[in-house]
Scaffold this active site. Structure first.
Site, short mmCIF file in Angstrom:
data_model
loop_
_atom_site.label_atom_id
_atom_site.label_comp_id
_atom_site.label_asym_id
_atom_site.label_seq_id
_atom_site.Cartn_x
_atom_site.Cartn_y
_atom_site.Cartn_z
CG ASP A 1 10.93 3.45 79.07
OD1 ASP A 1 9.75 3.21 78.82
OD2 ASP A 1 11.40 3.47 80.22
CG ASP B 1 19.97 1.86 86.45
OD1 ASP B 1 19.80 0.99 85.59
OD2 ASP B 1 20.57 2.94 86.22
CE LYS C 1 11.83 15.81 73.43
NZ LYS C 1 11.41 16.46 74.66
CB THR D 1 5.14 -7.50 78.91
OG1 THR D 1 5.07 -6.85 77.63
CG2 THR D 1 6.42 -8.28 79.03
CG HIS D 2 0.39 -5.22 81.71
ND1 HIS D 2 0.97 -5.88 82.78
CD2 HIS D 2 -0.96 -5.33 81.88
CE1 HIS D 2 0.01 -6.35 83.56
NE2 HIS D 2 -1.16 -6.03 83.05
CG PHE D 3 4.52 -1.59 77.22
CD1 PHE D 3 4.25 -1.33 78.55
CD2 PHE D 3 4.72 -0.51 76.37
CE1 PHE D 3 4.20 -0.02 79.04
CE2 PHE D 3 4.67 0.79 76.83
CZ PHE D 3 4.41 1.04 78.18
CG ASP E 1 6.29 -0.70 70.74
OD1 ASP E 1 7.40 -0.61 71.30
OD2 ASP E 1 5.35 0.07 70.98
CD GLU F 1 10.25 -8.54 82.97
OE1 GLU F 1 9.80 -8.67 84.13
OE2 GLU F 1 9.54 -8.30 81.98
CD GLU G 1 9.92 -0.64 86.36
OE1 GLU G 1 9.80 -1.37 85.37
OE2 GLU G 1 10.11 0.59 86.29
C1 SAM Z 1 7.89 0.70 78.28
S1 SAM Z 1 7.96 -0.01 79.84
C2 SAM Z 1 7.74 -1.76 79.55
C3 SAM Z 1 7.37 -2.50 80.79
C4 SAM Z 1 7.24 -4.02 80.61
N1 SAM Z 1 8.50 -4.61 80.24
C5 SAM Z 1 6.19 -4.34 79.58
O1 SAM Z 1 6.58 -4.78 78.47
O2 SAM Z 1 5.00 -4.18 79.88
C6 SAM Z 1 9.71 0.06 80.22
C7 SAM Z 1 9.98 -0.17 81.68
O3 SAM Z 1 11.36 -0.20 81.91
C8 SAM Z 1 11.63 0.51 83.13
N2 SAM Z 1 13.04 0.92 83.08
C9 SAM Z 1 13.59 1.89 82.30
N3 SAM Z 1 14.92 1.95 82.51
C10 SAM Z 1 15.22 1.01 83.45
C11 SAM Z 1 16.42 0.60 84.07
N4 SAM Z 1 17.60 1.19 83.78
N5 SAM Z 1 16.37 -0.39 84.99
C12 SAM Z 1 15.20 -0.97 85.31
N6 SAM Z 1 14.01 -0.61 84.74
C13 SAM Z 1 14.02 0.35 83.81
C14 SAM Z 1 10.63 1.64 83.11
O4 SAM Z 1 10.40 2.23 84.37
C15 SAM Z 1 9.40 0.93 82.55
O5 SAM Z 1 8.62 0.34 83.57
#
Ligand code: SAM
Length: 245
Positions: A132, A109, A136, A205-207, A168, A57, A82
């Protein structure tokens, strides 16, 4: 929506079986920098038999998916990555509390795992939930579901392996599905039906939880890796980064 600061796990919780840091842990290192040799995801789960399926994930956030999925499928291995150290630690706390033996989280990453460290055909599943959107224009290049990421996702998945994408953001979903189709490595996406939540944390997921509680739609795609040969090769990292003596 702004995010609250991640909750720190209780200090008495031992995170050592669940928490890895990409920048530090010796398994990812080679001399002074990242290892240049491939890393099999199963190497991160010592003691498990070869051939145990591993799913990744990317962007685990607070770790709901990893906790539920590892509990529901104890014969599979679940690895999260994460980029936020605080959220990765929070996820590790959740996995430690659940005593999950088949799940770990890496703070780092996801691109480094998927593009640089993992060899071809080593994962049974990749999950990307609510990445995310980076609205922009000048930040778009930070989106996880880039053309390059999807080409490498196809490279590291086994034929028949599944790529799960939920978001979303309709526009991001459409672009990601077109980019996935452009790799020539995936079947056309199947849509995934929404399930009625049976309790307060009965979400992927939480989101997903917060999006649905806000009455907003979610786009869900499930793509199967075909048998087409990979279109990219693993990008080796220099064992010693430039400038390091
Ligand atoms: C909008 S949150 C969604 C979190 C979770 N998947 C959920 O649905 O609740 C996006 C997550 O991806 C992480 N993230 C962003 N770019 C990433 C990357 N290149 N590698 C690992 N995690 C990343 C962010 O820190 C954030 O916790």
């Amino acid at each position: 929506m702004p995010r609250r600061a991640p909750k720190k796990p209780a200090p008495e919780l031992d995170l050592s079986a669940h928490f890895l840091v990409l920048a530090d842990d010796p398994v990812f290192r080679d001399g002074k920098g990242f290892r240049s040799t491939p890393l099999l995801p199963r190497e991160l789960f010592p003691g498990w038999p070869p051939g145990t399926p591993v799913e990744l994930e990317v962007g685990s956030g607070k770790g709901l998916f990893l906790t539920h999925a590892s509990g529901a499928a104890p014969d599979r291995l679940f690895l999260g990555v994460e980029i936020s150290l605080g959220y990765a630690r929070m996820t590790a706390g959740r996995l430690a509390r659940a005593e999950a033996k088949n799940a770990r989280i890496i703070a780092g990453d996801g691109n480094v795992l998927v593009r640089n460290l993992f060899p071809d055909a080593c994962l049974e599943g990749i999950h990307v939930y609510f990445p995310d959107p980076w609205w922009k224009a000048r930040h778009r290049k930070r989106r996880v579901l880039s053309d390059a990421f999807l080409a490498h996702a196809g490279r590291v998945l086994v034929p028949g392996g599944l790529l799960h994408v939920w978001t979303d953001v309709e526009e991001y979903f459409g672009e990601a599905m077109s980019a996935a189709a452009g790799t020539g490595l995936f079947s056309p996406p199947a849509t995934v039906a929404e399930r009625l939540a049976e309790h307060d944390l009965d979400y992927r997921t939480h989101f997903e939880r917060r999006t649905r509680l806000a009455g907003q739609p979610v786009w869900r795609g499930l793509l199967e890796r075909t048998t087409a040969p990979a279109t990219v090769a693993r990008i080796e990292l220099p064992a010693v980064p430039p400038g390091a003596a």
